[in-house]
Each structure stands twice: as structure tokens, then as C-alpha cells.
Motif scaffolding. Structure first.
Motif, PDB file in Angstrom:
ATOM      1  N   LEU A 115      72.425 -53.741 -65.537  1.00  0.00           N
ATOM      2  CA  LEU A 115      70.998 -53.894 -65.280  1.00  0.00           C
ATOM      3  C   LEU A 115      70.479 -55.223 -65.822  1.00  0.00           C
ATOM      4  O   LEU A 115      69.640 -55.886 -65.199  1.00  0.00           O
ATOM      5  N   LEU A 116      71.001 -55.606 -66.962  1.00  0.00           N
ATOM      6  CA  LEU A 116      70.641 -56.903 -67.541  1.00  0.00           C
ATOM      7  C   LEU A 116      71.008 -58.043 -66.587  1.00  0.00           C
ATOM      8  O   LEU A 116      70.182 -58.913 -66.281  1.00  0.00           O
ATOM      9  N   LEU A 117      72.230 -58.014 -66.083  1.00  0.00           N
ATOM     10  CA  LEU A 117      72.670 -59.058 -65.155  1.00  0.00           C
ATOM     11  C   LEU A 117      71.866 -59.039 -63.865  1.00  0.00           C
ATOM     12  O   LEU A 117      71.481 -60.092 -63.334  1.00  0.00           O
ATOM     13  N   MET A 118      71.629 -57.826 -63.344  1.00  0.00           N
ATOM     14  CA  MET A 118      70.839 -57.710 -62.116  1.00  0.00           C
ATOM     15  C   MET A 118      69.444 -58.298 -62.298  1.00  0.00           C
ATOM     16  O   MET A 118      68.900 -58.936 -61.384  1.00  0.00           O
ATOM     17  N   THR A 119      68.872 -58.092 -63.485  1.00  0.00           N
ATOM     18  CA  THR A 119      67.506 -58.540 -63.745  1.00  0.00           C
ATOM     19  C   THR A 119      67.427 -60.050 -63.895  1.00  0.00           C
ATOM     20  O   THR A 119      66.573 -60.706 -63.274  1.00  0.00           O
ATOM     21  N   VAL A 120      68.317 -60.622 -64.680  1.00  0.00           N
ATOM     22  CA  VAL A 120      68.224 -62.068 -64.920  1.00  0.00           C
ATOM     23  C   VAL A 120      68.689 -62.877 -63.718  1.00  0.00           C
ATOM     24  O   VAL A 120      68.303 -64.046 -63.573  1.00  0.00           O
ATOM     25  N   ARG A 121      69.502 -62.287 -62.839  1.00  0.00           N
ATOM     26  CA  ARG A 121      69.955 -62.997 -61.645  1.00  0.00           C
ATOM     27  C   ARG A 121      69.262 -62.531 -60.364  1.00  0.00           C
ATOM     28  O   ARG A 121      69.590 -62.980 -59.264  1.00  0.00           O
ATOM     29  N   GLN A 122      68.297 -61.617 -60.495  1.00  0.00           N
ATOM     30  CA  GLN A 122      67.492 -61.136 -59.364  1.00  0.00           C
ATOM     31  C   GLN A 122      68.361 -60.624 -58.216  1.00  0.00           C
ATOM     32  O   GLN A 122      68.051 -60.825 -57.035  1.00  0.00           O
ATOM     33  N   SER A 123      69.440 -59.964 -58.533  1.00  0.00           N
ATOM     34  CA  SER A 123      70.386 -59.573 -57.489  1.00  0.00           C
ATOM     35  C   SER A 123      69.814 -58.507 -56.548  1.00  0.00           C
ATOM     36  O   SER A 123      70.086 -58.535 -55.341  1.00  0.00           O
ATOM     37  N   SER A 124      69.030 -57.563 -57.067  1.00  0.00           N
ATOM     38  CA  SER A 124      68.440 -56.548 -56.190  1.00  0.00           C
ATOM     39  C   SER A 124      67.451 -57.172 -55.217  1.00  0.00           C
ATOM     40  O   SER A 124      67.441 -56.850 -54.023  1.00  0.00           O
ATOM     41  N   GLN A 125      66.622 -58.063 -55.730  1.00  0.00           N
ATOM     42  CA  GLN A 125      65.649 -58.735 -54.867  1.00  0.00           C
ATOM     43  C   GLN A 125      66.353 -59.573 -53.812  1.00  0.00           C
ATOM     44  O   GLN A 125      65.941 -59.597 -52.640  1.00  0.00           O
TER      45      GLN A 125
END
Length: 332
Positions: A115-125
Motif C-alpha cells: 500500500l505504501l508503494l502504491m500510494t507514493v507511486r500512484q499506481s492505482s490512479q
């Protein structure tokens, strides 16, 4: 030939561990239920009457259950905190209650760091944008400018809570080249040696590039991060919560997100679950969310099965189990 004691398992359980237990018990497997009802209401009265050991996860061992267990000698809750067991009632009957601490620590640490990686790299967006057909030849470099992220190496991770999950996240963060500071009022400053430093909450909040929560939910930690604490976090920093939603004041977080007082927020937990799709946090493009899946892994079943089986072995051999919740019954 001696008669083996009866063991009733109503939790999801690893087959290999079941076979190990069969060497010492007559094992009765009951189909697990997610209803969280009393075992006295599950229609297994005949099993309860002969059970000497019960292993459960969601089913409740309450007064009504205990009234039907004339031979019960031990209970195992496949949880870190045996909220499904009336520990006081068991204690009054001199029945030891065993738990399975840290059963999901590793998979939760995995998800928290994901989740940390997804958040800082905006992967979901970025994925939503891609699936919506927005990437075109007219501007092939559009995602490069839209979804800018940060590298982890050289940055500081603030971990709130130095327990099993927090330590797991620390290990992962060090592997990414991060510096780590930890808030945990129960640990000395040098608890982690050269790997991390323990510091006061305000310092961790103000000094970290990313903050992740891993403290237990207790009366003392409800609202641990309120408006004042959130204001200490730098506007270019990120906040991750894969622990318990109530650790953060909901209204204060919504306000901070709405005003873009944080660079990004990653959440796996919510104040009411299931969370409504029209929750105000979902309208923000700086929020990354998952539906409380930190512990969603078959490895958790394998782990709680291992811990439970080892605890039962200690109890059976007359040794005090390391996972004993009510130690007073052992000295009684």
C-alpha cells in the motif's frame, strides 16, 4: 489401548497440522462459520459434551458454550486477541485459553508495504487512467507527467508501533534503503540497534517522509492521530494505515485530505466497514484504498495452525504455553 482425548476444531486449519494432532487426539473437524455465533448454537452439542480441547477462530466460546462442555480442559483462539472467547468465564473454570499472536504479521507487513508503494507511486490512479483509455498517441508522455512518484531509498519512514507488524515493515523498509524512526512508548531508544531509532510521536510525525501505523487499537490509542498530530506531518509526506481506522480521527483526516495537507494517503481500513462508495475520501485523487485485505492470505491459516498446534503440544506436555492468555490458571 488408551483412548485419545477429543479435540474439536471449528476454525480453518492446515491439514498437515491436523494430521499431527491426530497422533495425540481424536480430532473432530467442524465446517468453519463466519457468522461469529456461539458454539452452543451450532448444533454440535454432542461434540461439545466430549470435547477436551476446542480450537476456534470466529465462533464464540461463551457461558452458553461452557455450560455444554463438561470435559473441556483447554481453548485455543486462532487470533492474537481472543475476543471470541469469554476468558474470565474460562478462568473461573481453570480452563487455559491459548492464542495465536502475530499469525498475520508477515502478510500484514507485506500489504502495508504494498500500500505504501502504491500510494507514493500512484499506481492505482495510473491503472484506472490506463483502463479508461486515456493513453493516446496524441501525448504518449502524459502518464510520465501525471503520475510522478518518489523513490524510497534515502528517505525516512516513520513507524508507529514497534510490534510484530511494525518490525516486519521495518525489515522491508531497510531493504529499500530507507532510514527508519519508530514511535513506541514501551520500547527503549536503542530497541532496534542500528536498524532504527525510537523517538517521541511528534518527532516521528514531523521528521518522516512516510508514516505508517501499526499500533494496537486500545482506549489509549483511539484518535492517536487527531487534527493536531496530522498538522505536524509535512505537506509533502505520506500517511499509510493498514492497522485500525479508529487510530486516526476520521473528520480530521478528511479535512487534511480535502485541503491537500498531505501528499498522499493509503488506507486498508475504514471507520465503518463496508465503507460507503460515496465516502468523501474517495473523491480525492491523493487517496489509495484497499478493502481491509491485509490478512487475506492462506498463509495466515497455516501460521495460526502452526502456533495453535505448538501451544497445544506445550500444554499437553505439562509446560506452560507461551501463548497463554490467562496465566493465573497455570499457577492455580
Amino acid at each position: 489401548m488408551s483412548i485419545k482425548p477429543h479435540l474439536v476444531i471449528t476454525a480453518a486449519f492446515d491439514r498437515t497440522r491436523v494430521e499431527e494432532l491426530r497422533g495425540h487426539f481424536t480430532v473432530h473437524m467442524v465446517v468453519p462459520s463466519i457468522a461469529g455465533e456461539s458454539l452452543s448454537d451450532r448444533g454440535i452439542d454432542e461434540l461439545l459434551d466430549i470435547a477436551e480441547v476446542i480450537i476456534t477462530e470466529l465462533d464464540r466460546v461463551d457461558e452458553a458454550t461452557l455450560a455444554k462442555t463438561a470435559n473441556l480442559r483447554a481453548v485455543v483462539s486462532c487470533r492474537a486477541n481472543p475476543v471470541n472467547v469469554d476468558v474470565a468465564a474460562c478462568t473461573s473454570r481453570s480452563i487455559p485459553v491459548l492464542t495465536t499472536p502475530a499469525r498475520n504479521a508477515e502478510v500484514t507487513a507485506d500489504l502495508a508495504f504494498t500500500l505504501l508503494l502504491m500510494t507514493v507511486r500512484q499506481s492505482s490512479q495510473a491503472e484506472r487512467w490506463l483502463r479508461a483509455g486515456n493513453w493516446s498517441a496524441d501525448d504518449v508522455f502524459a502518464p510520465y507527467s501525471l503520475f510522478r512518484g518518489i523513490q524510497l531509498s534515502g528517505r525516512t519512514l516513520g513507524i508507529l508501533g514497534g510490534g510484530a507488524v511494525g518490525r516486519g515493515v521495518l525489515k522491508r523498509a531497510r531493504g529499500f534503503g530507507m532510514s527508519v524512526i519508530v514511535y513506541d512508548p514501551f520500547l527503549p531508544e536503542d530497541a532496534f540497534g542500528d536498524e532504527a531509532r525510537v523517538a517521541p510521536l511528534d518527532e516521528v510525525l514531523a521528521s518522516s517522509d512516510i508514516i505508517t501505523l501499526h499500533v494496537p487499537l486500545m482506549d489509549e490509542t483511539v484518535g492517536l492521530l487527531g487534527a493536531r498530530e496530522l498538522s505536524l506531518i509535512r505537506p509533502d509526506a505520506y500517511l499509510i494505515n493498514a492497522a485500525r481506522a479508529a487510530l486516526i480521527d476520521e473528520e480530521a483526516l478528511v479535512k487534511a485530505v480535502t485541503n491537500h495537507e498531505l501528499a498522499g494517503v493509503g488506507l486498508d481500513v475504514f471507520w465503518q466497514e463496508p465503507v460507503s462508495s460515496d465516502h468523501p475520501l474517495f473523491s480525492s485523487d491523493i487517496v489509495t484504498a484497499t478493502p481491509h485485505i491485509a490478512g487475506a492470505s492462506d498463509d495466515v491459516i497455516r501460521e495460526h495452525s502452526r502456533i495453535a498446534a505448538e501451544g497445544i503440544a506445550e500444554w499437553r506436555e505439562g509446560r506452560r504455553p507461551e501463548t497463554l492468555k490467562n496465566p493465573e490458571v497455570w499457577s492455580a
